[in-house]
Scaffold this active site. Structure first.
Site, mmCIF file in Angstrom:
data_model
loop_
_atom_site.group_PDB
_atom_site.id
_atom_site.type_symbol
_atom_site.label_atom_id
_atom_site.label_comp_id
_atom_site.label_asym_id
_atom_site.label_seq_id
_atom_site.Cartn_x
_atom_site.Cartn_y
_atom_site.Cartn_z
ATOM 1 C CG ASN A 345 -21.829 28.573 -6.712
ATOM 2 O OD1 ASN A 345 -21.382 28.605 -5.572
ATOM 3 N ND2 ASN A 345 -22.177 27.443 -7.299
ATOM 4 N N GLY A 388 -18.195 29.159 -5.743
ATOM 5 C CA GLY A 388 -18.777 30.205 -4.924
ATOM 6 C C GLY A 388 -19.324 29.680 -3.615
ATOM 7 N NE ARG A 390 -26.724 24.756 -4.801
ATOM 8 C CZ ARG A 390 -26.567 23.486 -5.177
ATOM 9 N NH1 ARG A 390 -25.431 23.107 -5.754
ATOM 10 N NH2 ARG A 390 -27.525 22.590 -4.959
ATOM 11 C CB CYS A 391 -18.832 25.599 -4.959
ATOM 12 S SG CYS A 391 -19.419 25.697 -6.658
ATOM 13 C CG MET A 392 -16.475 27.509 -1.157
ATOM 14 S SD MET A 392 -15.564 28.923 -0.505
ATOM 15 C CE MET A 392 -16.887 30.132 -0.305
#
Length: 401
Positions: A345, A388, A390-392
């Site tokens: 990620n 990770g 990208r998620c954040m």
């Protein structure tokens, strides 16, 4: 804030504007009794999580990225009376609270200034914190423990990727699948509808008939999207998204990719992310098994092909000879550990430049061996919710490819 034009057409164009959410009081609401329901695998040390997130934001700023913080955007948007009504109506559940208590709570929230109202909408409120003098007449209040939530907290706001994503010059507000996250989209919707920064921004995919989450959507190249279908995004959601984007001329091809319906692979971006214009980092356990149904625009309708290997289907859709795959190595234990810790990620800041968690040393080494620049951030506490870099992050502007 700048007046930079918003929009993007890829995962890897140079990042210019991003929306993050700094961990706050909503994470302090997590307890051993509720963390599973609120989708966290542990109880984060909040002050350390904030330090780690601040370092992440500072790294982005040091690379010329404008960082917009969701809490600031929400507070500023709540200067609008219509925004206040929007947020309050989404937060107060009359079916659960009963009409008298719901009416009293709504009336109280309308008295709050923008900043404390934003705090309640994000961090929630317990029955003990209810300031309503007459609410002891409510059976609902009498039958709840004081620490129960009259408004649930939203600890997953940290993962700004999921509730909206940009495609071309438009923003799509998603439909989140799990009860703990449904109200996040109301705050995202409120911000895009009422914050001056987004004045005039048009919407994409406003049909919310079936779940689609931003973590499942990868912009592989201009006009080509990949959509994971699994625990969070349904086949109906992927199809509705594809048809909507085709109708608005925002995409020409959508790859629908079945992924395992399990916590470790909750979104497509937990097993695969773009790291260059022609390269992905991918969990090795799915390299050979990941397949894709190719949906293409065809006049006023669509065509849907049979499932084919994802790597092959993606390369064909992107118009390249092959999609380079960088995997996390052949050691199955290391690969599984680093996939669980979001090694796949990554957030691309530019072609061949990504942000990754430092703990995933083997994955990061493989990326660097393949010529990718890896900017490491610490995440001993940020990773508690399984997400990770990208998620954040919700990129709102990238250079177009």
């Amino acid at each position: 804030m700048s007046d930079r034009a918003l929009g993007l057409n890829s995962e890897v164009g140079t990042l210019r504007v991003v929306i993050l959410h700094r961990p706050g009081a909503e994470l302090q609401r997590l307890t051993p009794r509720n963390n599973d329901r609120l989708l966290f695998d542990g109880l984060p040390w909040v002050s350390r999580a904030q330090e780690e997130h601040d370092a992440f934001a500072d790294l982005l700023r040091s690379r010329g990225v404008e960082v917009l913080l969701l809490s600031d955007l929400l507070t500023e948007a709540l200067a609008s009376g219509a925004a206040r009504m929007h947020g309050i109506s989404a937060a107060v559940d009359a079916r659960r609270l009963g009409l008298p208590l719901a009416q009293e709570l709504s009336a109280y929230l309308r008295t709050l200034d923008a900043a404390p109202l934003a705090q309640v909408l994000m961090a929630g409120m317990t029955f003990t914190e209810l300031p309503l003098a007459g609410s002891e007449l409510s059976l609902v209040r009498r039958m709840h423990h004081g620490g129960d939530f009259v408004i649930d907290p939203l600890p997953n706001l940290l993962f700004t990727r999921d509730s909206s994503f940009w495609i071309g010059p438009r923003v799509a507000i998603t439909s989140l699948a799990l009860p703990a996250r449904i109200r996040e989209t109301s705050l995202t919707d409120l911000i895009y509808a009422h914050h001056p920064r987004f004045l005039g921004v048009r919407r994409a995919y406003e049909s919310r008939s079936a779940p689609v989450e931003g973590g499942d959507v990868l912009a592989l190249s201009p006009g080509v999207l990949a959509v994971g279908v699994g625990e969070r995004t349904t086949p109906a959601g992927a199809e509705a998204l594809a048809r909507s984007l085709f109708d608005d001329n925002l995409a020409e091809t959508v790859l629908a990719i079945p992924i395992a319906q399990e916590r470790a692979q909750m979104h497509l971006d937990t097993v695969c992310t773009m790291v260059d214009t022609d390269a992905v980092v991918m969990y090795p356990n799915v390299v050979d098994s990941l397949s894709a149904f190719t949906i293409r625009k065809a006049g006023s309708g669509v065509t849907i092909s049979d499932a084919a290997p994802f790597v092959q289907a993606a390369a064909e859709a992107m118009g390249i000879d092959r999609l380079r795959v960088i995997d996390t190595g052949l050691d199955p234990v290391t690969a599984e550990r680093e996939q669980w810790d979001d090694g796949n990620n990554t957030l691309a800041l530019a072609p061949g430049v990504v942000v990754a968690y430092e703990r995933n040393s083997q994955t990061n080494a493989r990326l660097e061996d393949a010529g990718i620049e890896v900017l490491r951030i610490s995440a001993s506490e940020l990773g508690t919710g399984r997400g990770g870099p990208r998620c954040m992050s919700c990129p709102a502007a990238r250079d177009l490819l």
